[in-house]
Scaffold this active site. Structure first.
Site, mmCIF file in Angstrom:
data_model
loop_
_atom_site.group_PDB
_atom_site.id
_atom_site.type_symbol
_atom_site.label_atom_id
_atom_site.label_comp_id
_atom_site.label_asym_id
_atom_site.label_seq_id
_atom_site.Cartn_x
_atom_site.Cartn_y
_atom_site.Cartn_z
ATOM 1 N N CYS A 385 0.819 -1.208 0.000
ATOM 2 C CA CYS A 385 0.000 0.000 0.000
ATOM 3 C C CYS A 385 0.854 1.259 0.000
ATOM 4 C CB CYS A 385 -0.939 0.004 1.206
ATOM 5 S SG CYS A 385 -2.320 -1.141 1.012
ATOM 6 N N ASP A 418 -14.699 4.306 0.006
ATOM 7 C CA ASP A 418 -13.794 3.200 -0.296
ATOM 8 C C ASP A 418 -14.284 2.364 -1.467
ATOM 9 O OD1 ASP A 418 -12.964 2.617 3.180
ATOM 10 O OD2 ASP A 418 -11.997 3.859 1.667
ATOM 11 N N ASP A 458 -15.434 -6.901 -23.752
ATOM 12 C CA ASP A 458 -16.127 -8.067 -23.186
ATOM 13 C C ASP A 458 -17.626 -7.801 -23.029
ATOM 14 O OD1 ASP A 458 -13.956 -9.743 -23.035
ATOM 15 O OD2 ASP A 458 -13.413 -9.143 -21.012
ATOM 16 N N HIS A 509 -7.875 2.558 -8.417
ATOM 17 C CA HIS A 509 -6.760 2.330 -7.500
ATOM 18 C C HIS A 509 -5.464 2.525 -8.276
ATOM 19 C CE1 HIS A 509 -4.815 0.650 -3.942
ATOM 20 N NE2 HIS A 509 -4.071 -0.097 -4.741
#
Length: 719
Positions: A385, A418, A458, A509
């Protein structure tokens, strides 16, 4: 692994000065500096050989620097785009794809644009020679025909071009009248013996020379000295101005729109900006000639390094005398130096040809092998992290993005939670997929677009409508300032494609790593009755493929500078940016029995999946397989993707007796952002091909579905 960098040097334009300077900078890299070249063209014309190209002595690749090859060989980022705005105050460029590019140091070598003021900005019959980089394409569209043709401008460039056109006409059997028009005299500034010799060459080709003649536009057409101009095709080779992007910038420019520079090639208004070649205005006016740009390259490379590292800069001193070699249509030329005639004839052309070929060889067999600059010793890197990109860089990179907002997003990027919260309608199906892969090209905006399109594929393969996406990004170990720039460009490219798909970017992220990588978790919604699957293909169905194969081979060739061919790579990158959404929409009223997208397993791997899921066999017509330009020649030279060997395991399920080895490599080639593979009823084939063609999709029928026989180990017949 890319060494850490903390400064961005951006070169705009692929002219002679920049091409040579890049070779020099590659052989002696500047520590902590990342170099980016921005050019709207993948091939950069060498002006000294342009008349020979028009005359038919050379091919296009003989006379153009392959910027893709040059950049890859020198470790330079290449962005194929045009700069539309320069803001030196904010050190920011705006590109014609809508993205922005920030820099710490900037160099300009963008040439010049024709000064068409005498003809009120242009005329449909006029084709300007400048900008040279794109002239050949304009010439190809305009060259054929026997109508009268005039070349306006009897300097060196115009005279050489008139003779080259005459030689082209001789070789192709054209008989159009040809004239050379000068506002003054033939070859002003050249010694009288040179002018007399070139006049004889003009006479040999029956080119009419019209001196002291002014061409202008009036309401009813073009005029020459108050008489209608007897020419329906006019090549404009006289007078240039600075490009609009420079003239409209905040840099100090002269009245013609050229950047005023000091003798160090630095802008007079911003020492962090350099200019060379035709776009630079020197204290003592210089002719716009390539010989000066070539000599400026060494000073430019030295001064860029010196300015960045805080060392003394050199002054550029233009040469007072230089060798002039004028081509004269056929394989003959006239040489002069210092005001006197040296020689003329075929042997002079051979001399000129050797010099020109030696110059071009610097960008072919003599391309330098880049040595990596040392990393910045002050930059440390963490894992886990701790490898996340700092919040400030993340915020700065994302704050100006305007992602499309789909209905039902309760918490997205704006909530800073989050996780994203999505309200989903109960009678629909959530279709979710994830793709993630390392960057194949060191250009974040382009890579971001392709990564998003690849991930969305996809959803299209299952006939789902994109709804939302989460990003997962790895950024190289660079200074946080550069990481922020990379992240902004990557996400701007991704958002461009996500927005076009109506897909909301809800978050993501980021981490640091040895190389750039990106992927997206994509969510889509679909009516369960309208979903497409791999199972469902039926005997008698026809198989359609919507994109050519070969991306794995082409991207592998990027790693081998002696194999890379810029025009082939350019065609590949264009195909990567074609969304499968177009084909999906065109197939909405067609009974699709099975569908998948062709990606990492290669065509045969994905065909085998349909065979397994549908319990069928297939017959594939290998002559109908579409492929990207240059793919088979590259395979025959030994180029293939590292994944190709693993993909060849599928061959145990194929009858390959009649198929050549290079074609088998193509059929197992892993695809990035590959096309859709459809199995449709035979009776629907004519309508499908028409609808796809009208939508701009060049689909190929590649085979048919068969009843599976008793030998389950051989379900694909290749013929």
């Amino acid at each position: 692994m890319t060494p850490s960098a903390n400064h961005d040097l951006v070169l705009v334009g692929g002219g002679h000065s920049h091409a040579l300077a890049l070779r020099m900078l590659a052989m002696k890299p500047v520590p902590g500096v990342r170099i980016t070249l921005v050019s709207p063209d993948a091939l950069s014309a060498y002006s000294g050989m342009l008349p020979g190209l028009i005359a038919g002595h050379y091919s296009l690749t003989d006379t153009h620097v392959d910027l893709f090859r040059l950049c890859i060989a020198t470790g330079t980022r290449f962005i194929r785009a045009a700069v539309t705005t320069i803001c030196s105050a904010e050190r920011r460029l705006t590109l014609d794809d809508g993205s922005t590019l920030e820099y710490d140091w900037l160099s300009l070598d963008v040439g010049a644009t024709p000064d068409l003021q005498p003809v009120s900005g242009g005329h449909p019959d006029i084709v300007p020679v400048k900008p040279v980089a794109s002239f050949h394409e304009r010439w190809q569209q305009w060259r054929d025909g026997d109508s009268p043709l005039a070349v306006v401008g009897a300097g060196a460039g115009g005279t050489e071009m008139a003779l080259a056109i005459a030689e082209h006409q001789r070789q192709t059997g054209r008989n159009g009248a040809l004239s050379l028009i000068s506002g003054g005299v033939l070859l002003p500034g050249y010694p009288e013996p040179v002018r007399r010799r070139m006049q004889r060459y003009l006479d040999d080709y029956n080119i009419q020379l019209r001196e002291h003649t002014r061409v202008e536009k009036r309401d009813d057409g073009l005029y020459a000295n108050d008489a209608p101009l007897d020419a329906t095709r006019v090549l404009w080779c006289t007078g240039v101005r600075g490009t609009r992007v420079i003239a409209d910038s905040d840099l100090d420019c002269d009245d013609k729109g050229f950047v005023r520079v000091q003798d160090t090639l630095q802008s007079r208004s911003d020492p962090r900006v350099f200019a060379a070649g035709d776009c630079a205005a020197f204290p003592e006016s210089l002719p716009k000639a390539g010989v000066y740009a070539v000599r400026q390259a060494k000073v430019l490379a030295h001064n860029l390094t010196a300015a960045i590292t805080g060392q003394p800069l050199q002054a550029y001193r233009p040469q007072k005398h230089f060798l002039s070699l004028l081509s004269a249509g056929g394989k003959q030329a006239v040489a002069s130096r210092g005001g006197t005639l040296s020689a003329a004839g075929h042997w002079v052309w051979r001399w000129k040809n050797r010099i020109d070929q030696a110059f071009m060889d610097k960008f072919d067999s003599q391309l330098p092998t880049m040595s990596a600059p040392p990393p910045d010793p002050d930059v440390l890197h963490c894992a886990g992290c701790g490898a996340k990109v700092g919040s400030d860089a993340l915020h700065d990179a994302l704050r100006d993005l305007q992602p499309h907002i789909s209905e039902g997003i309760e918490a997205g990027m704006d909530a800073a939670d989050d996780a994203a919260i999505i309200h989903w309608a109960g009678n629909q199906r959530l279709v979710q997929s994830l793709d993630f892969f390392p960057a194949f090209i060191d250009e974040p905006f382009l890579f971001g677009r392709v990564a998003a399109l690849h991930s969305l594929s996809d959803l299209y393969a299952m006939n789902a409508t994109p709804h939302s996406a989460l990003a997962n990004v790895t950024l190289p170990w660079h200074h946080p300032k550069l990481q922020g720039r990379d992240l902004h460009r990557l996400m701007a490219g991704a958002v461009t494609e996500l927005n076009a798909a109506g897909c909301t970017l809800v978050g993501g992220h980021t981490i640091e790593g040895p190389q750039m990588a990106a992927g997206f978790t994509v969510n889509g919604q679909a009516d369960p009755q309208q979903l497409w699957h791999k199972g469902g293909a039926r005997a008698g169905d026809r198989l359609l493929l919507t994109k050519p194969l070969g991306t794995g081979v082409q991207l592998a060739a990027m790693m081998q500078k002696d194999k890379l061919h810029g025009p082939w790579l350019d065609a590949t990158l264009k195909h990567l940016l074609v969304s499968n959404r177009i084909a999906q929409h065109a197939m909405q009223d067609i009974p699709v029995h099975a569908c998948t997208d062709v990606t990492g397993f290669g065509l045969l791997g994905h065909l085998h999946e349909i065979c397994q899921q549908s319990d069928v066999a297939m017959a594939i017509d290998t002559d109908s397989i579409p492929m990207l330009p240059g793919t088979l020649p590259l395979i025959e030279k030994g180029v293939s993707s590292t994944l190709n060997e693993a993909n060849r395991n599928v061959l145990m399920h194929c009858d390959t007796q009649q198929v050549a080895e290079p074609l088998l490599t193509l059929l197992c080639d892993p695809q990035t952002a590959g096309g859709l593979l459809f199995s449709i009823p035979e009776e629907a084939l004519p309508r499908v091909l028409t609808q796809l063609r009208e939508a701009g999709v060049n689909a190929s029928e590649i085979g048919k579905v068969l009843v599976k026989n008793g030998d389950s180990s051989r379900d694909i017949l290749l013929h």
